[in-house]
Design a protein around this motif. Structure first.
Motif, PDB file in Angstrom:
ATOM      1  N   UNK A  34       0.806  -1.220   0.000  1.00 34.30           N
ATOM      2  CA  UNK A  34       0.000   0.000   0.000  1.00 34.30           C
ATOM      3  C   UNK A  34       0.842   1.273   0.000  1.00 34.30           C
ATOM      4  N   UNK A  35       2.148   1.116  -0.154  1.00 30.99           N
ATOM      5  CA  UNK A  35       3.033   2.265  -0.150  1.00 30.99           C
ATOM      6  C   UNK A  35       3.516   2.572   1.257  1.00 30.99           C
ATOM      7  N   UNK A  36       4.489   3.463   1.354  1.00 28.98           N
ATOM      8  CA  UNK A  36       5.017   3.852   2.656  1.00 28.98           C
ATOM      9  C   UNK A  36       5.849   5.116   2.513  1.00 28.98           C
ATOM     10  N   UNK A  37       6.116   5.740   3.650  1.00 31.57           N
ATOM     11  CA  UNK A  37       6.967   6.920   3.618  1.00 31.57           C
ATOM     12  C   UNK A  37       8.404   6.526   3.970  1.00 31.57           C
ATOM     13  N   UNK A  38       9.305   7.463   3.923  1.00 33.61           N
ATOM     14  CA  UNK A  38      10.725   7.197   4.157  1.00 33.61           C
ATOM     15  C   UNK A  38      10.964   6.555   5.520  1.00 33.61           C
ATOM     16  N   UNK A  39      10.308   7.063   6.539  1.00 37.23           N
ATOM     17  CA  UNK A  39      10.495   6.531   7.885  1.00 37.23           C
ATOM     18  C   UNK A  39      10.021   5.082   7.986  1.00 37.23           C
ATOM     19  N   UNK A  40       8.858   4.794   7.427  1.00 36.00           N
ATOM     20  CA  UNK A  40       8.297   3.440   7.509  1.00 36.00           C
ATOM     21  C   UNK A  40       9.131   2.424   6.750  1.00 36.00           C
ATOM     22  N   UNK A  41       9.610   2.795   5.579  1.00 40.48           N
ATOM     23  CA  UNK A  41      10.294   1.801   4.741  1.00 40.48           C
ATOM     24  C   UNK A  41      11.639   1.385   5.320  1.00 40.48           C
ATOM     25  N   UNK A  42      12.337   2.275   5.975  1.00 38.79           N
ATOM     26  CA  UNK A  42      13.661   1.938   6.509  1.00 38.79           C
ATOM     27  C   UNK A  42      13.653   1.534   7.971  1.00 38.79           C
ATOM     28  N   UNK A  43      12.508   1.593   8.629  1.00 40.43           N
ATOM     29  CA  UNK A  43      12.436   1.268  10.041  1.00 40.43           C
ATOM     30  C   UNK A  43      12.890  -0.168  10.280  1.00 40.43           C
ATOM     31  N   UNK A  44      13.724  -0.354  11.261  1.00 41.77           N
ATOM     32  CA  UNK A  44      14.187  -1.693  11.607  1.00 41.77           C
ATOM     33  C   UNK A  44      15.216  -2.259  10.651  1.00 41.77           C
ATOM     34  N   UNK A  45      15.776  -1.417   9.791  1.00 44.15           N
ATOM     35  CA  UNK A  45      16.801  -1.888   8.860  1.00 44.15           C
ATOM     36  C   UNK A  45      16.261  -2.671   7.677  1.00 44.15           C
ATOM     37  N   UNK A  46      14.973  -2.545   7.403  1.00 42.77           N
ATOM     38  CA  UNK A  46      14.367  -3.257   6.269  1.00 42.77           C
ATOM     39  C   UNK A  46      14.761  -2.625   4.945  1.00 42.77           C
TER      40      UNK A  46
ATOM     41  N   UNK B 102       8.977  -3.747   5.939  1.00 49.03           N
ATOM     42  CA  UNK B 102       8.190  -3.392   7.112  1.00 49.03           C
ATOM     43  C   UNK B 102       6.723  -3.739   6.861  1.00 49.03           C
ATOM     44  N   UNK B 103       6.111  -4.458   7.783  1.00 53.17           N
ATOM     45  CA  UNK B 103       4.734  -4.914   7.609  1.00 53.17           C
ATOM     46  C   UNK B 103       3.719  -3.778   7.531  1.00 53.17           C
ATOM     47  N   UNK B 104       4.031  -2.600   8.074  1.00 58.26           N
ATOM     48  CA  UNK B 104       3.063  -1.490   8.035  1.00 58.26           C
ATOM     49  C   UNK B 104       2.816  -1.003   6.605  1.00 58.26           C
TER      50      UNK B 104
ATOM     51  N   UNK C  23      11.592  -1.873  -5.116  1.00 60.53           N
ATOM     52  CA  UNK C  23      11.354  -3.225  -5.617  1.00 60.53           C
ATOM     53  C   UNK C  23       9.895  -3.550  -5.925  1.00 60.53           C
ATOM     54  N   UNK C  24       8.962  -2.897  -5.237  1.00 57.13           N
ATOM     55  CA  UNK C  24       7.559  -3.276  -5.327  1.00 57.13           C
ATOM     56  C   UNK C  24       6.730  -2.191  -5.997  1.00 57.13           C
ATOM     57  N   UNK C  25       5.575  -2.589  -6.491  1.00 52.67           N
ATOM     58  CA  UNK C  25       4.644  -1.657  -7.130  1.00 52.67           C
ATOM     59  C   UNK C  25       3.427  -1.500  -6.234  1.00 52.67           C
ATOM     60  N   UNK C  26       3.120  -0.262  -5.913  1.00 54.52           N
ATOM     61  CA  UNK C  26       1.973   0.014  -5.056  1.00 54.52           C
ATOM     62  C   UNK C  26       0.701  -0.566  -5.666  1.00 54.52           C
ATOM     63  N   UNK C  27      -0.067  -1.277  -4.845  1.00 52.63           N
ATOM     64  CA  UNK C  27      -1.304  -1.905  -5.293  1.00 52.63           C
ATOM     65  C   UNK C  27      -1.139  -3.349  -5.733  1.00 52.63           C
ATOM     66  N   UNK C  28       0.088  -3.797  -5.990  1.00 51.64           N
ATOM     67  CA  UNK C  28       0.315  -5.180  -6.411  1.00 51.64           C
ATOM     68  C   UNK C  28       0.261  -6.133  -5.225  1.00 51.64           C
ATOM     69  N   UNK C  29      -0.034  -7.396  -5.535  1.00 53.04           N
ATOM     70  CA  UNK C  29      -0.125  -8.443  -4.510  1.00 53.04           C
ATOM     71  C   UNK C  29       1.158  -9.259  -4.469  1.00 53.04           C
TER      72      UNK C  29
END
Length: 74
Positions: free
Chosen positions: A17-29, A67-69, A35-41
């Motif tokens: 569902x997309x994410x912001x800079x903080x969410x995508x790198x949280x926890x070293x992920x 990140x699962x969020x 790599x991914x396309x928003x909306x894809x399964x």
């Protein structure tokens, strides 16, 4: 709680569902925007539940974790 999160995601299909800079790198992920396309399964192959975050490993992306969020179970 950890078991519930593991069962929520493991082997499930999720939608990115997309994410912001903080969410995508949280926890070293890995940054899913590279790599991914928003909306894809995507199919979850493994889950790593931590005390502050949950990382998802997706089929076809090797050892990259996300990140699962940034996802919703479908």
């Amino acid at each position: 709680m950890f078991k519930e999160l593991d069962e929520k995601y493991r082997y499930k299909t999720v939608k990115y569902k997309g994410c912001d800079q903080y969410q995508c790198n949280y926890g070293g992920n890995s940054d899913p925007r590279k790599y991914l396309t928003e909306g894809n399964l995507y199919k979850v192959s493994d889950v790593e539940v931590g005390s502050w975050s949950t990382a998802l490993f997706l089929e076809g992306f090797g050892s990259k974790s996300f990140n699962s969020v940034c996802f919703e179970v479908v």
